[in-house]
Design a protein around this motif. Structure first.
Motif, PDB file in Angstrom:
ATOM      1  N   LYS A 173      78.964 -53.422   0.266  1.00  0.00           N
ATOM      2  CA  LYS A 173      80.220 -53.933   0.601  1.00  0.00           C
ATOM      3  C   LYS A 173      81.083 -53.271   1.277  1.00  0.00           C
ATOM      4  O   LYS A 173      80.882 -53.082   2.374  1.00  0.00           O
ATOM      5  N   SER A 174      79.980 -51.236   1.199  1.00  0.00           N
ATOM      6  CA  SER A 174      80.394 -50.847   2.278  1.00  0.00           C
ATOM      7  C   SER A 174      79.835 -51.232   3.258  1.00  0.00           C
ATOM      8  O   SER A 174      80.373 -50.010   4.732  1.00  0.00           O
ATOM      9  N   LEU A 175      78.111 -51.499   3.530  1.00  0.00           N
ATOM     10  CA  LEU A 175      77.750 -51.827   3.869  1.00  0.00           C
ATOM     11  C   LEU A 175      78.921 -52.940   4.949  1.00  0.00           C
ATOM     12  O   LEU A 175      78.103 -52.863   6.434  1.00  0.00           O
ATOM     13  N   VAL A 176      78.860 -53.676   4.706  1.00  0.00           N
ATOM     14  CA  VAL A 176      79.884 -54.625   5.292  1.00  0.00           C
ATOM     15  C   VAL A 176      81.138 -53.600   6.416  1.00  0.00           C
ATOM     16  O   VAL A 176      81.228 -54.558   7.078  1.00  0.00           O
ATOM     17  N   ALA A 177      81.869 -52.992   5.335  1.00  0.00           N
ATOM     18  CA  ALA A 177      82.827 -52.274   5.944  1.00  0.00           C
ATOM     19  C   ALA A 177      82.517 -51.418   7.162  1.00  0.00           C
ATOM     20  O   ALA A 177      82.692 -50.955   8.190  1.00  0.00           O
ATOM     21  N   LYS A 178      80.789 -50.898   7.245  1.00  0.00           N
ATOM     22  CA  LYS A 178      80.220 -50.101   8.604  1.00  0.00           C
ATOM     23  C   LYS A 178      79.783 -51.127   9.425  1.00  0.00           C
ATOM     24  O   LYS A 178      80.452 -50.344  10.625  1.00  0.00           O
ATOM     25  N   ILE A 179      79.284 -51.909   8.860  1.00  0.00           N
ATOM     26  CA  ILE A 179      78.972 -53.459  10.229  1.00  0.00           C
ATOM     27  C   ILE A 179      80.360 -53.465  10.970  1.00  0.00           C
ATOM     28  O   ILE A 179      80.398 -54.134  12.036  1.00  0.00           O
ATOM     29  N   ASN A 180      81.932 -53.755  10.380  1.00  0.00           N
ATOM     30  CA  ASN A 180      82.996 -54.080  11.126  1.00  0.00           C
ATOM     31  C   ASN A 180      83.163 -52.585  11.258  1.00  0.00           C
ATOM     32  O   ASN A 180      84.094 -53.079  12.942  1.00  0.00           O
ATOM     33  N   ASP A 181      82.862 -51.567  11.557  1.00  0.00           N
ATOM     34  CA  ASP A 181      83.403 -50.551  12.281  1.00  0.00           C
ATOM     35  C   ASP A 181      82.894 -50.247  12.774  1.00  0.00           C
ATOM     36  O   ASP A 181      82.947 -50.288  14.466  1.00  0.00           O
ATOM     37  N   ASP A 182      81.115 -50.954  13.209  1.00  0.00           N
ATOM     38  CA  ASP A 182      80.081 -50.470  14.016  1.00  0.00           C
ATOM     39  C   ASP A 182      80.071 -51.705  15.513  1.00  0.00           C
ATOM     40  O   ASP A 182      79.716 -51.459  16.590  1.00  0.00           O
ATOM     41  N   ILE A 183      80.074 -53.066  15.086  1.00  0.00           N
ATOM     42  CA  ILE A 183      80.305 -54.534  15.405  1.00  0.00           C
ATOM     43  C   ILE A 183      81.424 -54.726  16.026  1.00  0.00           C
ATOM     44  O   ILE A 183      81.536 -55.337  16.646  1.00  0.00           O
ATOM     45  N   VAL A 184      82.631 -54.687  14.598  1.00  0.00           N
ATOM     46  CA  VAL A 184      82.756 -56.155  14.701  1.00  0.00           C
ATOM     47  C   VAL A 184      84.313 -55.413  15.775  1.00  0.00           C
ATOM     48  O   VAL A 184      84.965 -56.325  16.641  1.00  0.00           O
ATOM     49  N   LEU A 185      84.699 -54.530  15.227  1.00  0.00           N
ATOM     50  CA  LEU A 185      86.109 -53.878  15.920  1.00  0.00           C
ATOM     51  C   LEU A 185      85.246 -53.160  17.404  1.00  0.00           C
ATOM     52  O   LEU A 185      86.313 -53.601  18.531  1.00  0.00           O
ATOM     53  N   PRO A 186      84.814 -52.560  17.033  1.00  0.00           N
ATOM     54  CA  PRO A 186      84.606 -52.015  18.709  1.00  0.00           C
ATOM     55  C   PRO A 186      84.465 -53.060  19.530  1.00  0.00           C
ATOM     56  O   PRO A 186      84.000 -53.605  19.930  1.00  0.00           O
ATOM     57  N   LYS A 187      84.817 -52.227  21.292  1.00  0.00           N
ATOM     58  CA  LYS A 187      84.739 -53.099  22.594  1.00  0.00           C
ATOM     59  C   LYS A 187      83.099 -53.304  23.363  1.00  0.00           C
ATOM     60  O   LYS A 187      82.584 -53.884  23.618  1.00  0.00           O
ATOM     61  N   GLU A 188      83.060 -52.159  22.343  1.00  0.00           N
ATOM     62  CA  GLU A 188      81.123 -52.042  22.789  1.00  0.00           C
ATOM     63  C   GLU A 188      80.872 -52.337  21.359  1.00  0.00           C
ATOM     64  O   GLU A 188      80.710 -50.601  21.116  1.00  0.00           O
ATOM     65  N   PRO A 189      80.133 -53.088  20.643  1.00  0.00           N
ATOM     66  CA  PRO A 189      79.280 -52.819  19.776  1.00  0.00           C
ATOM     67  C   PRO A 189      78.000 -51.897  19.935  1.00  0.00           C
ATOM     68  O   PRO A 189      77.529 -51.670  20.529  1.00  0.00           O
ATOM     69  N   LYS A 190      78.123 -51.149  18.302  1.00  0.00           N
ATOM     70  CA  LYS A 190      76.900 -50.388  17.956  1.00  0.00           C
ATOM     71  C   LYS A 190      75.303 -51.082  18.228  1.00  0.00           C
ATOM     72  O   LYS A 190      75.640 -52.389  17.590  1.00  0.00           O
ATOM     73  N   HIS A 191      74.617 -50.447  18.472  1.00  0.00           N
ATOM     74  CA  HIS A 191      73.070 -51.025  18.486  1.00  0.00           C
ATOM     75  C   HIS A 191      72.888 -52.445  18.523  1.00  0.00           C
ATOM     76  O   HIS A 191      71.813 -53.661  17.439  1.00  0.00           O
ATOM     77  N   LEU A 192      73.878 -52.573  19.596  1.00  0.00           N
ATOM     78  CA  LEU A 192      73.292 -54.399  20.021  1.00  0.00           C
ATOM     79  C   LEU A 192      72.465 -54.964  20.773  1.00  0.00           C
ATOM     80  O   LEU A 192      71.766 -55.747  20.807  1.00  0.00           O
ATOM     81  N   SER A 193      71.388 -53.838  21.262  1.00  0.00           N
ATOM     82  CA  SER A 193      70.473 -54.079  22.398  1.00  0.00           C
ATOM     83  C   SER A 193      69.394 -54.229  20.478  1.00  0.00           C
ATOM     84  O   SER A 193      68.854 -55.253  21.161  1.00  0.00           O
ATOM     85  N   GLU A 194      69.147 -53.396  20.067  1.00  0.00           N
ATOM     86  CA  GLU A 194      68.047 -53.350  19.016  1.00  0.00           C
ATOM     87  C   GLU A 194      68.083 -54.686  18.086  1.00  0.00           C
ATOM     88  O   GLU A 194      67.864 -55.860  17.680  1.00  0.00           O
ATOM     89  N   LEU A 195      69.559 -54.785  17.867  1.00  0.00           N
ATOM     90  CA  LEU A 195      70.203 -56.724  16.806  1.00  0.00           C
ATOM     91  C   LEU A 195      69.840 -57.210  18.141  1.00  0.00           C
ATOM     92  O   LEU A 195      69.594 -58.628  17.264  1.00  0.00           O
ATOM     93  N   THR A 196      70.151 -57.891  18.677  1.00  0.00           N
ATOM     94  CA  THR A 196      69.638 -58.683  19.765  1.00  0.00           C
ATOM     95  C   THR A 196      68.875 -59.452  20.176  1.00  0.00           C
ATOM     96  O   THR A 196      67.843 -60.317  19.850  1.00  0.00           O
ATOM     97  N   THR A 197      67.755 -58.191  20.082  1.00  0.00           N
ATOM     98  CA  THR A 197      65.944 -58.270  20.228  1.00  0.00           C
ATOM     99  C   THR A 197      66.538 -59.246  19.053  1.00  0.00           C
ATOM    100  O   THR A 197      64.635 -59.880  18.804  1.00  0.00           O
ATOM    101  N   ILE A 198      66.156 -58.686  17.795  1.00  0.00           N
ATOM    102  CA  ILE A 198      65.773 -58.752  16.600  1.00  0.00           C
ATOM    103  C   ILE A 198      66.389 -61.072  16.188  1.00  0.00           C
ATOM    104  O   ILE A 198      65.648 -61.516  16.030  1.00  0.00           O
ATOM    105  N   ALA A 199      67.658 -60.697  16.716  1.00  0.00           N
ATOM    106  CA  ALA A 199      68.248 -62.443  16.744  1.00  0.00           C
ATOM    107  C   ALA A 199      66.911 -62.969  18.088  1.00  0.00           C
ATOM    108  O   ALA A 199      66.422 -64.488  17.258  1.00  0.00           O
ATOM    109  N   GLU A 200      66.797 -62.797  18.669  1.00  0.00           N
ATOM    110  CA  GLU A 200      66.184 -63.111  19.676  1.00  0.00           C
ATOM    111  C   GLU A 200      64.151 -63.508  18.909  1.00  0.00           C
ATOM    112  O   GLU A 200      64.324 -65.073  19.779  1.00  0.00           O
ATOM    113  N   VAL A 201      64.038 -62.593  18.907  1.00  0.00           N
ATOM    114  CA  VAL A 201      62.592 -62.818  18.141  1.00  0.00           C
ATOM    115  C   VAL A 201      62.350 -64.098  16.796  1.00  0.00           C
ATOM    116  O   VAL A 201      61.626 -64.946  16.615  1.00  0.00           O
TER     117      VAL A 201
END
Length: 204
Positions: A173-201
């Motif tokens: 639950k704490s990790l989901v809250a962190k993901i919400n703060d980092d990725i869902v809420l911001p206009k510019e999500p954090k770690h987007l480049s790394e995560l997009t690369t993971i998804a593409e692979v």
């Protein structure tokens, strides 16, 4: 890096026979902990007792892949909104992800805390300051998060739980809250480049 072939000769220290000559051959190799076997990998075999005593570098990827299939099931029940947030974060990373990317997101963050990129002590405070703490969950249906974890992922979750003194459900639950703060809420999500690369692979 030297690449070995079947019937190549070598020498090594055998736990039974000391310094011995070896012959490389394909073998099924059981894991020492008894949880699984890697099939048909090239190993150096003791010419005296027949034990596999040398694992060349070229065989380690097959061992790693086989070890990943020794999986630990993890199931927790959380308010449905938490699963929805994981899926919302996933769609911000890539449009073609499937529900299994929930696990990838969670383990990505677990690794950040387990390796010191983020401070584990922060997780104990995340829920208190997160908007999720104010979400009314009375009457909200629950969803089950089910996933299979590798040895490494399971060990890292246990490590972060030990450092934070959070239960498994509290940690997720704490990790989901962190993901919400980092990725869902911001206009510019954090770690987007790394995560997009993971998804593409993953979804290539």
């Amino acid at each position: 890096m030297k690449v070995y072939h079947p019937n190549d000769k070598g020498s090594a220290i055998c736990h039974r026979d000391g310094r011995v000559s070896t012959t490389f051959a394909y073998r099924d190799l059981p894991f020492r902990d008894g949880r699984g076997t890697v099939k048909n990998i090239l190993v150096g075999v003791c010419d005296t007792c027949g034990d596999a005593i040398v694992i060349p570098a070229q065989s380690t990827p097959a061992i790693s892949a086989a070890r990943k299939h020794v999986e630990h099931p993890m199931e927790i029940s959380v308010p449905a909104f938490y699963v929805d947030l994981l899926d919302a974060a996933a769609t911000r990373v890539a449009s073609n992800v499937t529900p299994d990317f929930r696990k990838r997101l969670l383990i990505y963050y677990v690794n950040r805390y387990a390796t010191g990129l983020e401070k584990p002590s922060e997780l104990a405070r995340v829920m208190k300051k997160s908007p999720l703490a104010d979400v009314a969950i009375k009457g909200m249906p629950k969803k089950r998060l089910s996933m299979k974890l590798s040895d490494q992922a399971s060990e890292r979750i246990a490590s972060v739980m030990d450092q934070t003194k959070l239960s498994k459900t509290e940690l997720i639950k704490s990790l989901v809250a962190k993901i919400n703060d980092d990725i869902v809420l911001p206009k510019e999500p954090k770690h987007l480049s790394e995560l997009t690369t993971i998804a593409e692979v993953l979804y290539a």
